[in-house]
Motif scaffolding. Sequence first.
Motif, PDB file in Angstrom:
ATOM      1  N   TYR A  15       0.829  -1.207   0.000  1.00 12.59           N
ATOM      2  CA  TYR A  15       0.000   0.000   0.000  1.00 12.59           C
ATOM      3  C   TYR A  15       0.865   1.259   0.000  1.00 12.59           C
ATOM      4  CZ  TYR A  15      -3.544   3.415   1.156  1.00 12.59           C
ATOM      5  OH  TYR A  15      -4.361   4.504   1.126  1.00 12.59           O
ATOM      6  N   GLN A  16       1.967   1.230   0.745  1.00 12.81           N
ATOM      7  CA  GLN A  16       2.882   2.373   0.741  1.00 12.81           C
ATOM      8  C   GLN A  16       3.414   2.638  -0.665  1.00 12.81           C
ATOM      9  OE1 GLN A  16       5.972   1.574   3.617  1.00 12.81           O
ATOM     10  NE2 GLN A  16       4.513   1.290   5.287  1.00 12.81           N
ATOM     11  N   GLU A  29       0.648   4.166  -2.839  1.00 17.08           N
ATOM     12  CA  GLU A  29       0.436   5.579  -2.531  1.00 17.08           C
ATOM     13  C   GLU A  29       1.512   6.456  -3.174  1.00 17.08           C
ATOM     14  OE1 GLU A  29      -1.653   7.659  -0.830  1.00 17.08           O
ATOM     15  OE2 GLU A  29      -3.118   6.041  -0.806  1.00 17.08           O
ATOM     16  N   ARG A  30       2.713   5.900  -3.338  1.00 14.54           N
ATOM     17  CA  ARG A  30       3.819   6.693  -3.870  1.00 14.54           C
ATOM     18  C   ARG A  30       3.984   6.549  -5.378  1.00 14.54           C
ATOM     19  NH1 ARG A  30       6.030   4.908   1.266  1.00 14.54           N
ATOM     20  NH2 ARG A  30       6.417   6.739   2.569  1.00 14.54           N
TER      21      ARG A  30
END
Length: 747
Positions: free
Chosen positions: A262-263, A266-267
Amino acid sequence: MVVFDTLPPEIEAQWRESVLPGEETLLVAMSDIRHDGRFGVRWIMLTNKRVVVLSDQAPGVDGAVSMDLTEISDARAEPLVGGGRLEVKRNGYFTPVIEYSSSLGAKFTEIARGIQQLAKDEPFAVTTDIPRARCQKCQALLPDRERNCPRCVRKMAVMLRIASYLAPYKFLAALLVITTLGRALLNLIPPLISRTLIDDVLAPNVIEAGIRTPSESLVMLAWLVAALVAVNLGNGGLEVAGSWIGAWLSTRVIANMRAQLYQVLERMSLTFHNRKGQGNLLSLVTRDTESLNYFLIDGAPYLVVHSVTLLGVLTILLLMSWQVTLFVLLPVPFVVMGGTALVKRMRLLWSRVSQNWALLHGQLNESLLGIRVAKAFAQEEAEIGRFDRRNEAVARATVHEARFWDGSFAILNFVTGAGVFIAWYAGGTAIIGGSLSLGSLVAFIQFLWMLYGPLQWFNRIYNWMSRALVGADRIFDVMDTPTEPFGQPGKLTPRPLRGEVEFREVTFGYDKTKPVLKKIDLHVQPGEMIGLVGKSGAGKSTTAHLVCRFYEADHGEVLIDGHDIRDIELTCLRDQIGVVLQEPFLFSGTILENIRYSKPTADLPEVIAAARAANAHDFIVAKPEGYDTLVGERGNRLSTGEKQRVSIARAVLKDPRILILDEATASVDTETEFAIQQAISRLIKGRTTFAIAHRLSTLRNADRLVVMEEGAVAEIGTHEELLSKRGIYHKLVEMQRTVSRLRAVER
């Protein structure tokens, strides 16, 4: 020279004969559609002088083409049904050059870009790094061109990478290994005890020959039964302990992996999200991680336990009777070969199921988000039909997978059972011949079931593992994709920005062969308000997106305060840019949380001040819960105007140096528009502002208006200056006045 495909010797010889003096070959590529529309091979060569198309047949046959670059002004890859066509613009019209199937679309997009560059005297820069249609190793069609081939997943590499997530839990991982190996070793004991029971306790000749008295046999029987109970209790205890540890470990591993995924998502850039689609990414975060989790909880321990058990069983069988063992192992090669072929096929079937699930997720997500539109147009039945078609595709793929597996597994079961038949015959013969005891044969049969039972299921577990590893490979493939360049060392961190923005011959296109912006030159002074005007699709929003660095220019430079935007650290840049969208997005939570989203450290007085500046405070305090009012999913409990004012308050609280207003008043009534305009007039003071609006009256106070037409800057000036020119802007104003008069008459 850019070589997409290698010319066959006969075509290369044909090409060399036709090369002109001083001509340099720049690009070579193959198409898979003939001139008559049938599948076949044609070749396109791009030189510094012309575009040439040749076939695999004799020169001049099957639509051979030669066009001078001096006659070409543009090029494009035009999509068609099931394929596409490369076209070049000559004498103001696009002319077909060569056709191709959809699998080669990305390649011909690059070729069209190369022709564009040469036609416009730009540097020739074409990349061969394009999504592949087929796996380079096995040549299978890829279900997703940006994923690794499901057939060729490097299982060991993926497993080692998954194992790396166990590093923080080394002690528990070691304990899990000990309990797993303990279970495997305990599984080998019961058949040996059974052999002793039959041969040394229950066999009639033991008592008849006086080897052991009945009481001694009873005592020995009790001890052996007690040993069986102890082994089973130990095995059960180790299984429970292993299950608890395994469930906790696998859950933590998947939770950490899901968090890391997920990180990364998001990036990722907007280009990545546009390309992948929400349904595909949703399936990745949910279904693929769950599939891996189930395998780690149930499949991996099964695999380890029975792998060790198989090695132990095979060793014991060979020691008991190597002759009988060789007989009963005759079906094993057929089982292994059949299982290997089955798993290869199952991997492809599972990949197809996974793709259909991703499409279903996308359909479901889109339908639920657009539920109001569906109801507004009474299209509920149409949406149900679309969902049913996707759902049916999932069902068909799943049924096909299940039928193939069950039919193949039934055949493997029969082949596996043949080993037991052989064991009874060969073992019985050995007993009659006196070379094997009855207890040994019974133990032999028990061991044989321990050998063939897991062997039957290994293929299924391997299939399960393949599913999980295909999902894990997809996850790691996304994790390894370069993210937006946050926190790069050596980047500039100017704080605060002055707000000077300059475009220098900026060209950009979402499809590189169809630029949305074409050589844009624009210089904006700090604190200046620029109104971007033009028809839909003229490139207004794209211009604003480049200022935010949501995308990067294909050619030219975007400068902020004299620095190339690519040299400014991304977090520093976006921290100082505020955006108010036409359709404001609010997150589930309270109004307070949504305003504070742009500045999480803001206290309540700061939030209230921002809400007052956005003309939002009055309607907020009029609600029963005030700033603690829940806005609902995507803000659906607020009206459009209320959501817009909350989003403006969010931008005010951020106090940006550069402000983007993208149709901020397009979807509201006149009264709400007036309130929003008042808020915007406060917001833009002292900030460089790019305002996009179709209602030209809202841009009258702009310092300058930039009129865009077909991706280029057509006019620049104030409202009065542009009206006096009586050009494009004047026409737009007159059209809006006419529309306004018509609306007034209708009322």
